[in-house]
Motif scaffolding. Structure first.
Motif, PDB file in Angstrom:
ATOM      1  N   LEU A  95       0.827  -1.211   0.000  1.00 57.51           N
ATOM      2  CA  LEU A  95       0.000   0.000   0.000  1.00 57.51           C
ATOM      3  C   LEU A  95       0.860   1.260   0.000  1.00 57.51           C
ATOM      4  CD1 LEU A  95      -2.818  -1.119   2.481  1.00 57.51           C
ATOM      5  CD2 LEU A  95      -2.955  -0.902  -0.013  1.00 57.51           C
ATOM      6  N   ILE A  96       1.996   1.214   0.677  1.00 55.65           N
ATOM      7  CA  ILE A  96       2.901   2.371   0.663  1.00 55.65           C
ATOM      8  C   ILE A  96       3.416   2.604  -0.753  1.00 55.65           C
ATOM      9  CG2 ILE A  96       5.190   3.161   1.403  1.00 55.65           C
ATOM     10  CD1 ILE A  96       4.613   1.910   4.129  1.00 55.65           C
ATOM     11  N   ARG A  97       3.807   1.534  -1.435  1.00 48.74           N
ATOM     12  CA  ARG A  97       4.314   1.689  -2.798  1.00 48.74           C
ATOM     13  C   ARG A  97       3.225   2.197  -3.733  1.00 48.74           C
ATOM     14  NH1 ARG A  97       7.676  -3.830  -3.843  1.00 48.74           N
ATOM     15  NH2 ARG A  97       6.046  -4.729  -2.517  1.00 48.74           N
ATOM     16  N   PHE A  98       2.005   1.710  -3.555  1.00 51.54           N
ATOM     17  CA  PHE A  98       0.900   2.210  -4.366  1.00 51.54           C
ATOM     18  C   PHE A  98       0.718   3.715  -4.166  1.00 51.54           C
ATOM     19  CE2 PHE A  98      -3.623   3.468  -4.002  1.00 51.54           C
ATOM     20  CZ  PHE A  98      -3.954   3.446  -5.349  1.00 51.54           C
ATOM     21  N   ALA A  99       0.723   4.151  -2.928  1.00 45.96           N
ATOM     22  CA  ALA A  99       0.459   5.564  -2.630  1.00 45.96           C
ATOM     23  C   ALA A  99       1.550   6.477  -3.173  1.00 45.96           C
ATOM     24  CB  ALA A  99       0.312   5.751  -1.118  1.00 45.96           C
ATOM     25  N   VAL A 100       2.803   6.092  -2.994  1.00 44.65           N
ATOM     26  CA  VAL A 100       3.887   6.989  -3.396  1.00 44.65           C
ATOM     27  C   VAL A 100       4.027   7.036  -4.916  1.00 44.65           C
ATOM     28  CG1 VAL A 100       5.783   5.303  -3.303  1.00 44.65           C
ATOM     29  CG2 VAL A 100       6.231   7.708  -2.811  1.00 44.65           C
ATOM     30  N   GLY A 176       4.554   5.362 -25.351  1.00 42.43           N
ATOM     31  CA  GLY A 176       4.568   6.097 -26.604  1.00 42.43           C
ATOM     32  C   GLY A 176       3.188   6.583 -27.014  1.00 42.43           C
ATOM     33  N   LEU A 177       2.137   5.789 -26.728  1.00 40.73           N
ATOM     34  CA  LEU A 177       0.789   6.138 -27.154  1.00 40.73           C
ATOM     35  C   LEU A 177       0.059   7.041 -26.169  1.00 40.73           C
ATOM     36  CD1 LEU A 177      -0.420   2.665 -28.489  1.00 40.73           C
ATOM     37  CD2 LEU A 177       0.162   4.675 -29.864  1.00 40.73           C
ATOM     38  N   LEU A 178       0.277   6.803 -24.867  1.00 36.80           N
ATOM     39  CA  LEU A 178      -0.545   7.462 -23.843  1.00 36.80           C
ATOM     40  C   LEU A 178       0.213   8.442 -22.967  1.00 36.80           C
ATOM     41  CD1 LEU A 178      -2.572   4.303 -22.744  1.00 36.80           C
ATOM     42  CD2 LEU A 178      -3.234   6.056 -24.409  1.00 36.80           C
ATOM     43  N   GLY A 179       1.529   8.547 -23.152  1.00 40.31           N
ATOM     44  CA  GLY A 179       2.277   9.508 -22.346  1.00 40.31           C
ATOM     45  C   GLY A 179       3.293   8.843 -21.455  1.00 40.31           C
ATOM     46  N   PRO A 180       4.212   9.634 -20.902  1.00 42.87           N
ATOM     47  CA  PRO A 180       5.375   9.082 -20.205  1.00 42.87           C
ATOM     48  C   PRO A 180       5.117   8.495 -18.820  1.00 42.87           C
ATOM     49  CG  PRO A 180       5.408  11.468 -20.137  1.00 42.87           C
ATOM     50  CD  PRO A 180       4.263  11.087 -21.024  1.00 42.87           C
ATOM     51  N   VAL A 181       3.947   8.774 -18.225  1.00 44.88           N
ATOM     52  CA  VAL A 181       3.730   8.296 -16.859  1.00 44.88           C
ATOM     53  C   VAL A 181       2.700   7.175 -16.774  1.00 44.88           C
ATOM     54  CG1 VAL A 181       4.367  10.531 -15.870  1.00 44.88           C
ATOM     55  CG2 VAL A 181       1.968  10.047 -16.379  1.00 44.88           C
ATOM     56  N   VAL A 182       2.198   6.719 -17.916  1.00 44.08           N
ATOM     57  CA  VAL A 182       1.137   5.719 -17.871  1.00 44.08           C
ATOM     58  C   VAL A 182       1.619   4.420 -17.237  1.00 44.08           C
ATOM     59  CG1 VAL A 182       1.629   4.855 -20.205  1.00 44.08           C
ATOM     60  CG2 VAL A 182      -0.658   4.572 -19.225  1.00 44.08           C
ATOM     61  N   THR A 183       2.886   4.049 -17.472  1.00 40.38           N
ATOM     62  CA  THR A 183       3.381   2.803 -16.883  1.00 40.38           C
ATOM     63  C   THR A 183       3.548   2.917 -15.376  1.00 40.38           C
ATOM     64  OG1 THR A 183       5.661   3.454 -17.385  1.00 40.38           O
ATOM     65  CG2 THR A 183       4.535   2.081 -19.000  1.00 40.38           C
ATOM     66  N   VAL A 184       3.761   4.125 -14.878  1.00 38.78           N
ATOM     67  CA  VAL A 184       3.823   4.317 -13.430  1.00 38.78           C
ATOM     68  C   VAL A 184       2.455   4.054 -12.820  1.00 38.78           C
ATOM     69  CG1 VAL A 184       4.322   5.953 -11.575  1.00 38.78           C
ATOM     70  CG2 VAL A 184       5.702   5.981 -13.652  1.00 38.78           C
ATOM     71  N   VAL A 185       1.394   4.473 -13.500  1.00 38.94           N
ATOM     72  CA  VAL A 185       0.030   4.195 -13.036  1.00 38.94           C
ATOM     73  C   VAL A 185      -0.212   2.684 -12.979  1.00 38.94           C
ATOM     74  CG1 VAL A 185      -2.419   4.490 -13.541  1.00 38.94           C
ATOM     75  CG2 VAL A 185      -0.828   6.376 -13.944  1.00 38.94           C
ATOM     76  N   MET A 186       0.221   1.974 -14.024  1.00 44.38           N
ATOM     77  CA  MET A 186       0.060   0.523 -14.046  1.00 44.38           C
ATOM     78  C   MET A 186       0.838  -0.138 -12.909  1.00 44.38           C
ATOM     79  SD  MET A 186       0.450  -0.140 -18.152  1.00 44.38           S
ATOM     80  CE  MET A 186      -0.648   0.617 -19.347  1.00 44.38           C
ATOM     81  N   ASP A 187       2.061   0.326 -12.697  1.00 45.69           N
ATOM     82  CA  ASP A 187       2.883  -0.243 -11.633  1.00 45.69           C
ATOM     83  C   ASP A 187       2.233  -0.007 -10.277  1.00 45.69           C
ATOM     84  OD1 ASP A 187       4.993  -1.541 -10.459  1.00 45.69           O
ATOM     85  OD2 ASP A 187       6.429   0.092 -10.704  1.00 45.69           O
ATOM     86  N   ALA A 188       1.745   1.199 -10.042  1.00 43.04           N
ATOM     87  CA  ALA A 188       1.090   1.510  -8.769  1.00 43.04           C
ATOM     88  C   ALA A 188      -0.133   0.618  -8.550  1.00 43.04           C
ATOM     89  CB  ALA A 188       0.679   2.984  -8.737  1.00 43.04           C
ATOM     90  N   THR A 189      -0.922   0.443  -9.584  1.00 41.08           N
ATOM     91  CA  THR A 189      -2.119  -0.397  -9.473  1.00 41.08           C
ATOM     92  C   THR A 189      -1.767  -1.841  -9.142  1.00 41.08           C
ATOM     93  OG1 THR A 189      -3.243   1.011 -11.095  1.00 41.08           O
ATOM     94  CG2 THR A 189      -4.201  -1.158 -10.677  1.00 41.08           C
ATOM     95  N   SER A 190      -0.647  -2.313  -9.679  1.00 42.91           N
ATOM     96  CA  SER A 190      -0.245  -3.694  -9.410  1.00 42.91           C
ATOM     97  C   SER A 190       0.027  -3.926  -7.929  1.00 42.91           C
ATOM     98  CB  SER A 190       0.993  -4.059 -10.235  1.00 42.91           C
ATOM     99  OG  SER A 190       2.166  -3.456  -9.719  1.00 42.91           O
ATOM    100  N   TYR A 191       0.549  -2.918  -7.238  1.00 45.64           N
ATOM    101  CA  TYR A 191       0.812  -3.074  -5.802  1.00 45.64           C
ATOM    102  C   TYR A 191      -0.487  -3.116  -5.007  1.00 45.64           C
ATOM    103  CZ  TYR A 191       5.708  -2.291  -6.875  1.00 45.64           C
ATOM    104  OH  TYR A 191       6.976  -2.416  -7.383  1.00 45.64           O
TER     105      TYR A 191
END
Length: 426
Positions: A95-100, A176-191
């Motif tokens: 949860l900490i990793r998701f939040a940060v 490339g398609l959705l912007g530079p931070v979209v993978t960070v959103v995916m990573d956060a959701t995975s936690y």
């Protein structure tokens, strides 16, 4: 009770056997976070380069600061978690990793994203990851019989490499398609999904008992290292593991700058170059149990430990275009194939040798040592890349890696009995 010798290899039965419901949910938690990390592979350094226009020194500082400060924060967390139930600890770290991580897309959308924030995110996620890994290792040992530990660790390893095969190219395409931070959103959701999976494990978990609540607390900060350094084989393997992973990861920031900044590789090409070779890790992790049954643990670990050090020096010769992409894939495939065989054996041997009441602290100490070594080598690599070129820094790291097999155990040896092993840690 005699602990297993270095060359012992308790591998029995089929790798397809069921390890139970609790392991199934733990594996699910591991899988969703691994796929999230695969999608977000190199996300923070790539954001630093493409959004904040950071150079080699800043990218290296981003990696080094997260490793160094995160490791320092994690030092007292090892003893703290040893005497707590491990499932709540794992959920809290998720949860900490998701939040940060969630703060990155928010700041980017508001136009407030800065390098300092990336440093803070890197530090917090690093400390949380160290704590999670130690807690999950201790929990794994408590729910899986010793004879099945290699099978369990091989499954974790195969999941890691499958995620790295699928994740980076999809993450690069999404970026490339959705912007530079979209993978960070995916990573956060995975936690967040990982935390829910850990919660779904259910079942009772005994509360660890502290024998000396007040008197031993100061000493507990170093108990993990005392346990590791008091074991001859683990001491040598720790040195080898720290230097090998440190040198491999230290070349990552200069390699990002070389590929993306100098040679003009697109993010999806960068992701693809490091995704395709991860099939080697999947193959290696599947081969680890049968190779061990046939040739013995010591021989397999020594051979793959030597071979994995021979590949990275070739990264210094990468050029632009398709030829450069192919060269990366070949080098990384050979490297990751060897790592895929080696790592489940190392993880299993380590769990077998650690006393039950020292597992979390020792695993935390192991990871902290690796991270501190990696941070130091990453910072030095960044300085070297700035003073010379990224290609020179990659070459120096590859040459130094050739010496790391000297720290592998050369022969099978008897290890101390369990009372002897922990005598100086209590």
């Amino acid at each position: 009770m005699r602990l297993l010798e270095w060359g012992d290899a308790p591998v029995r039965g089929s790798s397809d056997r069921s390890l139970g419901r609790r392991f199934g949910w733990l594996w699910t938690a591991y899988a969703v976070s691994a796929y999230g990390s695969g999608l977000g592979f190199g996300a923070l350094p790539l954001i630093a380069v493409r959004v904040l226009h950071a150079g080699p020194a800043e990218v290296s500082a981003l990696s080094a600061a997260g490793l160094t400060v995160g490791a320092l924060i994690a030092v007292p967390l090892g003893p703290w978690m040893e005497f707590r139930r491990k499932r709540p600890v794992m959920m809290t770290m998720d949860l900490i990793r998701f939040a940060v991580l969630a703060t990155v897309p928010i700041a980017f959308a508001l136009g407030l994203l800065g390098f300092v924030q990336l440093l803070i995110v890197s530090v917090v996620t690093a400390a949380s990851e160290i704590t999670f890994k130690a807690a999950s290792g201790a929990y794994l040992k408590s729910i899986v019989p010793q004879e099945n530990l290699l099978i369990a660790n091989a499954r974790f390893e195969s999941t890691t490499w499958t995620a790295q095969t699928v994740g980076p190219p999809l993450g690069g395409a999404a970026m490339g398609l959705l912007g530079p931070v979209v993978t960070v959103v995916m990573d956060a959701t995975s936690y967040l999904l990982s935390a829910l999976s850990v919660k779904a494990i259910g079942g009772g978990e005994a509360h660890p008992v502290r024998e000396h609540p007040a008197a031993t607390r100061p000493r507990e900060l170093l108990d993990g290292w005392r346990c590791l350094f008091g074991h001859r084989q683990l001491r040598v393997l720790l040195a080898n593991s720290a230097l090998t992973s440190g040198l491999l990861l230290a070349t990552e920031p200069p390699l990002i700058v070389l590929l993306v900044g100098h040679l003009g590789f697109a993010p999806w090409q960068y992701g693809l170059a490091f995704a395709l070779p991860c099939v080697g890790g999947l193959i290696g992790s599947r081969l680890s149990p049968p190779l061990t049954r046939r040739f013995g643990r010591h021989r397999v670990m020594l051979t793959t430990g030597i071979l994995r050090a021979c590949w990275p020096v070739g990264l210094a010769f990468i050029g632009p275009g398709i030829a450069g992409l192919v060269l990366i894939v070949v080098i990384e495939f050979g490297l990751i194939l060897c790592i895929g065989v080696f790592m489940p054996l190392l993880a299993t041997y380590r769990l077998e040798q650690l006393p039950p009441d020292r597992v979390a602290r020792a695993l935390s100490a192991w990871t902290i040592t690796q991270r501190a070594t990696t941070a130091t080598l990453t910072a030095l690599g960044g300085v070297l890349a700035s003073l010379t070129t990224p290609r020179t820094a990659i070459a120096v790291g590859g040459v130094l890696l050739l010496a790391t097999p000297l720290l592998l155990p050369r022969r099978e040896q008897h290890v101390p009995t369990e009372p002897e092993l922990v005598a100086d840690t209590v």
